[in-house]
Motif scaffolding. Structure first.
Motif, PDB file in Angstrom:
ATOM      1  N   THR A  44       0.858  -1.185   0.000  1.00 36.75           N
ATOM      2  CA  THR A  44       0.000   0.000   0.000  1.00 36.75           C
ATOM      3  C   THR A  44       0.894   1.235   0.000  1.00 36.75           C
ATOM      4  OG1 THR A  44      -0.069   0.175   2.406  1.00 36.75           O
ATOM      5  CG2 THR A  44      -1.781  -1.194   1.349  1.00 36.75           C
ATOM      6  N   THR A  87      -8.002  -3.524  -3.215  1.00 35.36           N
ATOM      7  CA  THR A  87      -7.891  -2.731  -1.996  1.00 35.36           C
ATOM      8  C   THR A  87      -7.785  -3.649  -0.784  1.00 35.36           C
ATOM      9  OG1 THR A  87     -10.289  -2.604  -1.759  1.00 35.36           O
ATOM     10  CG2 THR A  87      -9.226  -0.787  -2.916  1.00 35.36           C
ATOM     11  N   VAL A  88      -7.237  -3.092   0.282  1.00 33.43           N
ATOM     12  CA  VAL A  88      -7.199  -3.767   1.576  1.00 33.43           C
ATOM     13  C   VAL A  88      -7.734  -2.787   2.599  1.00 33.43           C
ATOM     14  CG1 VAL A  88      -5.292  -5.328   1.048  1.00 33.43           C
ATOM     15  CG2 VAL A  88      -4.795  -3.090   1.996  1.00 33.43           C
ATOM     16  N   LYS A  89      -8.350  -3.301   3.630  1.00 34.30           N
ATOM     17  CA  LYS A  89      -8.903  -2.430   4.664  1.00 34.30           C
ATOM     18  C   LYS A  89      -7.883  -2.313   5.788  1.00 34.30           C
ATOM     19  CE  LYS A  89     -12.912  -1.086   7.022  1.00 34.30           C
ATOM     20  NZ  LYS A  89     -14.292  -0.849   6.886  1.00 34.30           N
ATOM     21  N   ASN A  90      -7.415  -1.092   5.987  1.00 31.73           N
ATOM     22  CA  ASN A  90      -6.504  -0.760   7.092  1.00 31.73           C
ATOM     23  C   ASN A  90      -7.142   0.366   7.870  1.00 31.73           C
ATOM     24  OD1 ASN A  90      -4.505  -2.594   6.531  1.00 31.73           O
ATOM     25  ND2 ASN A  90      -3.350  -1.209   5.230  1.00 31.73           N
ATOM     26  N   GLY A  91      -7.633   0.060   9.038  1.00 33.43           N
ATOM     27  CA  GLY A  91      -8.304   1.080   9.828  1.00 33.43           C
ATOM     28  C   GLY A  91      -9.692   1.360   9.284  1.00 33.43           C
ATOM     29  N   ARG A  92     -10.017   2.640   9.168  1.00 34.00           N
ATOM     30  CA  ARG A  92     -11.370   3.024   8.781  1.00 34.00           C
ATOM     31  C   ARG A  92     -11.604   3.079   7.280  1.00 34.00           C
ATOM     32  NH1 ARG A  92     -12.634   8.304  12.035  1.00 34.00           N
ATOM     33  NH2 ARG A  92     -10.407   8.591  11.977  1.00 34.00           N
ATOM     34  N   ARG A  93     -10.549   3.176   6.490  1.00 36.38           N
ATOM     35  CA  ARG A  93     -10.779   3.304   5.044  1.00 36.38           C
ATOM     36  C   ARG A  93      -9.926   2.315   4.259  1.00 36.38           C
ATOM     37  NH1 ARG A  93      -7.957   8.956   3.308  1.00 36.38           N
ATOM     38  NH2 ARG A  93      -8.063   9.656   5.433  1.00 36.38           N
ATOM     39  N   PRO A  94     -10.427   1.893   3.107  1.00 34.25           N
ATOM     40  CA  PRO A  94      -9.657   0.960   2.286  1.00 34.25           C
ATOM     41  C   PRO A  94      -8.475   1.672   1.621  1.00 34.25           C
ATOM     42  CG  PRO A  94     -11.732   1.500   1.206  1.00 34.25           C
ATOM     43  CD  PRO A  94     -11.743   2.163   2.547  1.00 34.25           C
ATOM     44  N   GLU A  95      -7.406   0.914   1.373  1.00 32.37           N
ATOM     45  CA  GLU A  95      -6.226   1.433   0.697  1.00 32.37           C
ATOM     46  C   GLU A  95      -5.963   0.612  -0.547  1.00 32.37           C
ATOM     47  OE1 GLU A  95      -2.722   2.360   3.054  1.00 32.37           O
ATOM     48  OE2 GLU A  95      -3.896   1.871   4.831  1.00 32.37           O
ATOM     49  N   GLN A  96      -5.485   1.284  -1.606  1.00 30.16           N
ATOM     50  CA  GLN A  96      -5.128   0.595  -2.834  1.00 30.16           C
ATOM     51  C   GLN A  96      -3.938  -0.322  -2.566  1.00 30.16           C
ATOM     52  OE1 GLN A  96      -6.481   0.746  -5.983  1.00 30.16           O
ATOM     53  NE2 GLN A  96      -8.110   1.980  -5.116  1.00 30.16           N
TER      54      GLN A  96
END
Length: 102
Positions: A44, A87-96
């Motif tokens: 990410t 995408t992957v979910k890290n915390g509150r929002r997804p990341e590319q």
């Protein structure tokens, strides 16, 4: 300062053809080299910024601001040297999730 991108000896011939046509700035080339040699296959922006920031100052790893690292990554993606694979979910929002284009 511009340079030509390079493909690894083990990359397919299409990577070598693409690399021969790409002109990149010194910081973009440094970031691409760092990604190919020091990052996991998939990463990410947050992981890239953390790893690159930690490595700054080492040979071949010029100083860049966090926003500059993200901008250079975008430029590499625009040049089709990197691509998103989801995408992957890290915390509150997804990341590319990114990887080097084959």
């Amino acid at each position: 300062m511009t340079a030509t991108a390079h493909a690894r000896h083990t990359d397919p011939h299409t990577s070598h053809e693409a690399a021969a046509t790409v002109k990149v700035t010194r910081n973009r080339l440094a970031l691409l080299t760092f990604i190919k040699t020091s990052m996991p296959r998939q990463f990410t922006d947050k992981q890239l910024v953390a790893a690159y920031t930690k490595a700054q100052g080492r040979p071949g790893v010029p100083e860049q601001a966090e926003s500059g690292i993200r901008t250079r990554r975008k430029e590499l993606a625009d040049a089709k040297l990197l691509h998103t694979i989801g995408t992957v979910k890290n915390g509150r929002r997804p990341e590319q999730l990114w990887e080097v284009a084959a």
